[in-house]
Design a protein around this motif. Structure first.
Motif: not given
Length: 198
Positions: A118-133
């Motif tokens: 997730l750290a390699d992703l833009p923050a907006e994408l990392a937040t959504v993926l982190g919360l979804r999974f």
């Protein structure tokens, strides 16, 4: 009580024939859809009052309930024999019910392989993926699209879009894992030849 809430309470319910005619026209006519929503604002306010909302909290509950009412109007089928007020009740209630609080853990404090991705992703994408999974939730349980949308303050469509883009980034990153592998010195040709000498 705000003037808007007072006005909504003063609205008279639509006669059933008029409600059905508007409901049948709502997909073709934004005016008919809008009229259905306006005529049912009273139900939103009554539901908020029944739940005990008062003052500024009442206005917030009504605002959330209106979103539920709009979704109900869009899904309403007048030929099923139900009044819109009955059909919309669960949509309004769901919209007014706060989602469970989410304890978000910063990516940097969870040293796992998953969060390093997730750290390699833009923050907006990392937040959504982190919360979804569930990667950024203390209990490790992923959230629904609605919960993420409410928590982050974006629409359901934006959650889906960011999730898809984030997964696409991760797929590309995993596909390039060979490129990130440590480089090794090639085996000299002379060594290969000697290996087959008899």
């Amino acid at each position: 009580m705000s003037p808007f809430v007072a006005h909504a309470l003063a609205q008279a319910p639509l006669p059933i024939d008029e409600e059905r005619a508007l409901a049948r026209a709502k997909d073709r006519s934004p005016l008919a859809r809008n009229e259905l929503v306006c005529a049912n604002l009273r139900n939103v306010v009554l539901h908020a009052l029944r739940l005990g909302h008062r003052g500024g909290d009442l206005d917030e509950a009504v605002s959330a309930g209106i979103e539920g009412l709009i979704r109900a109007v869009d899904q309403f089928d007048p030929d099923r024999g139900t009044r819109l007020s009955t059909f919309a009740w669960k949509w309004i209630a769901h919209a007014m019910t706060p989602s469970r609080p989410v304890e978000v853990v910063p990516v940097a404090s969870v040293p796992s392989c998953d969060t390093r991705l997730l750290a390699d992703l833009p923050a907006e994408l990392a937040t959504v993926l982190g919360l979804r999974f569930g990667l950024l939730c203390e209990d490790g349980v992923g959230l629904t699209i609605d919960q993420v949308a409410q928590h982050v303050g974006i629409s359901r469509w934006q959650v889906r879009d960011r999730e898809a883009r984030g997964l696409s980034h991760l797929r590309k990153g995993v596909a390039r894992v060979v490129d990130r592998a440590p480089a090794r010195e090639p085996i000299p040709r002379s060594s290969i030849g000697r290996a087959f000498d008899c």
